[in-house]
Write an enzyme that holds these catalytic residues in place. Structure first.
Site, mmCIF file in Angstrom:
data_model
loop_
_atom_site.group_PDB
_atom_site.id
_atom_site.type_symbol
_atom_site.label_atom_id
_atom_site.label_comp_id
_atom_site.label_asym_id
_atom_site.label_seq_id
_atom_site.Cartn_x
_atom_site.Cartn_y
_atom_site.Cartn_z
ATOM 1 N N ILE A 27 -19.497 43.383 -51.606
ATOM 2 C CA ILE A 27 -19.063 42.394 -52.601
ATOM 3 C C ILE A 27 -17.572 42.598 -52.790
ATOM 4 C CG2 ILE A 27 -19.813 43.892 -54.490
ATOM 5 C CD1 ILE A 27 -20.316 41.293 -56.138
ATOM 6 N N VAL A 68 -13.493 40.607 -53.567
ATOM 7 C CA VAL A 68 -12.629 39.497 -53.969
ATOM 8 C C VAL A 68 -11.255 39.774 -53.373
ATOM 9 C CG1 VAL A 68 -11.492 38.387 -55.950
ATOM 10 C CG2 VAL A 68 -13.913 39.031 -56.090
ATOM 11 N N GLU A 91 -24.321 50.910 -53.577
ATOM 12 C CA GLU A 91 -23.590 52.166 -53.485
ATOM 13 C C GLU A 91 -22.120 51.845 -53.701
ATOM 14 O OE1 GLU A 91 -27.257 52.790 -51.085
ATOM 15 O OE2 GLU A 91 -25.605 51.427 -50.670
ATOM 16 N N ASN A 112 -13.622 54.242 -56.738
ATOM 17 C CA ASN A 112 -13.419 52.812 -56.954
ATOM 18 C C ASN A 112 -13.641 52.486 -58.430
ATOM 19 O OD1 ASN A 112 -13.279 50.025 -56.892
ATOM 20 N ND2 ASN A 112 -14.575 49.813 -55.075
ATOM 21 N N TYR A 117 -19.433 47.155 -62.680
ATOM 22 C CA TYR A 117 -20.871 47.384 -62.575
ATOM 23 C C TYR A 117 -21.436 47.900 -63.894
ATOM 24 C CZ TYR A 117 -19.986 46.972 -57.550
ATOM 25 O OH TYR A 117 -19.598 46.538 -56.306
#
Length: 151
Positions: A74, A76, A108, A113, A120
């Site tokens: 995922i 951007v 994961e 990050n 999340y």
């Protein structure tokens, strides 16, 4: 702050792959290849391209296994990060997973990050484990945090 234009979540097509692979190379030190994304489409995974005002700005790959959804990628584009687009993409994946009968979603993420971890966490994911040495890193390997969201 830049505003967000109309968003469209479109199934990923082969025409998107060159752009997506270029974004992955810009975003990550160990990116997916164009072939990795092509293989995901061929495998029947939920592969999405996010368009904002008609321009590609993000992408995601979702794998369904029985009643579980696994987010494999995922992302951007760098120029459009920090505007809530990642969260919109994440919410879209949740809706797709629920519609497919998923009861929970997993992913994961690298502990380094921190922007992703914050997103999340705000979305309700909880850390349920750690995979030692899961990711390649500049100096060896980096662990992965395993996160879960009940749907």
């Amino acid at each position: 702050m830049m505003s967000v234009l109309a968003l469209d979540f479109v199934p990923m097509e082969t025409d998107d792959l060159e752009w997506i692979a270029a974004q992955d190379r810009e975003l990550y030190p160990f990116p997916w290849s164009e072939q990795n994304f092509a293989d995901s489409i061929i495998a029947g995974y939920g592969c999405w391209t996010l368009f904002e005002g008609g321009q590609r700005v993000g992408y995601a790959v979702l794998m369904m296994v029985l009643d579980e959804a696994h987010i494999l990628n995922i992302s951007v584009s760098k120029a459009r990060q920090g505007l809530g687009l990642g969260r919109r993409l994440l919410d879209h994946l949740g809706a797709v997973a629920r519609a497919a009968g998923a009861r929970q979603m997993f992913l994961e993420v690298r502990p380094s990050n921190t922007p992703a971890l914050a997103m999340y966490g705000k979305a309700g994911f909880e850390t349920i484990g750690r995979r030692k040495g899961y990711y390649p890193a500049v100096n060896g390997r980096e662990d992965a945090l395993v996160m879960r969201l009940p749907l």
